[in-house]
Design an enzyme around this catalytic site. Sequence first.
Site, PDB file in Angstrom:
ATOM      1  N   HIS A   1      33.019  15.207  70.134  1.00 19.55           N
ATOM      2  CA  HIS A   1      31.860  15.174  69.256  1.00 19.55           C
ATOM      3  C   HIS A   1      32.232  15.836  67.938  1.00 19.55           C
ATOM      4  CE1 HIS A   1      28.774  13.307  71.650  1.00 19.55           C
ATOM      5  NE2 HIS A   1      29.059  14.078  72.685  1.00 19.55           N
TER       6      HIS A   1
ATOM      7  N   ASP B   1      30.335  13.816  61.626  1.00 14.27           N
ATOM      8  CA  ASP B   1      29.751  12.509  61.916  1.00 14.27           C
ATOM      9  C   ASP B   1      29.399  11.721  60.663  1.00 14.27           C
ATOM     10  OD1 ASP B   1      29.920  12.784  64.632  1.00 14.27           O
ATOM     11  OD2 ASP B   1      27.800  13.160  64.971  1.00 14.27           O
TER      12      ASP B   1
END
Length: 378
Positions: free
Chosen positions: A136, A166
């Site tokens: 992540h 992200d």
Amino acid sequence: MAVAGMTDSGPLAGVRVVELAGIGPGPFAAMLLADLGADVVRVDRPGGAGLGIDPAYDITNRNKRSVIVDLKAADGPARVLDLVDKADVLIEGYRPGVAERLGVGPDACHARNPRLVYGRMTGWGQEGPLAQRAGHDIAYIALTGTLGMIGRPEEPPTVPANLVGDYAGGSLYLVVGILAALHHARDTGAGQVVDAAIVDGAAHLASMIHGMLAAGGWQDRRGSNLLDGGCPFYGTYETSDGRHMAVGALEQHFYDEFVRLLGIEGAVPERHDLTRWGELREAVAARFKARTREEWTAVFEGSDACVAPVLSLREAPGHPHLAARGTFTDHGGITQPAPAPRFSATPTAVRTGPAQPGADTAAVARDWDVPSLTKEEN
């Protein structure tokens, strides 16, 4: 390019995008393309994408349309390839090799549509020792050195939500790559694969700092540099009501105005004396602690001292400047950031709320001339 059936607004009007549903940076990249006017069709899977967010509030799916296709069904890949045949762009965020195993990898898609821009969004990239590992945002920015730069030196690194990895290192780089590849495809008729890895983008974001590090102008530790909170005139300070002010008075003339309005002119060490930065920081902190955030906001209002109140997410839309610009907008009862950037000839807008899974199947089948979408799956 194909003619979109959904919108004629925005600089990407007429561009058709297939988004294979996922979470995080892929949907955000597709939302940005949709905000810019592209007709984005999200191919949702039966049962949802995995995070359990109420689709009605998932703003990253605004300005899109949704169909449901089970890629594991016998005719699932064929349905997606029928969409690909009419598309300019495809976005997927699977681990390397998964799209190929599902029958919708680059080779299969380019066999149907050689002009297709095939955008791949991953954390680790399509190759390398970690390519098949789960991960992540926090892990991606950790390995690039980006996370280690953020925070106070005596505390663990500060996690910047999922904005740096992200969305900045991932989504924005994917969109830049897609737009460049679209330009190339338009000129040559040849599509290509865009490999957007968050580790690559997050590392690239720190290009200037790597240059400063090589030149000896940046110390490789947190809270010790001009832009990382180590500098007393570039950071945040608590006010008497427990809120905060942000200070960015880097240039000398801005700094001079800052210390004057703060009320410490002539009473603090010279700002270029790094050995006394601790004293300067303490003096600045003590002054800010003497008044509330609103009082200090009033003091610095209309000045060039480069000082601003630190607002919360709920406070930000009400700031007079952001309200005047329409930086935030309300759509469907949800206050949200408006599309950015802005265009003089092809304005953008939030046209529709978050796409509901499968709600647009019939309309997409009609507009894209893909009748297989409305057939019962086998």
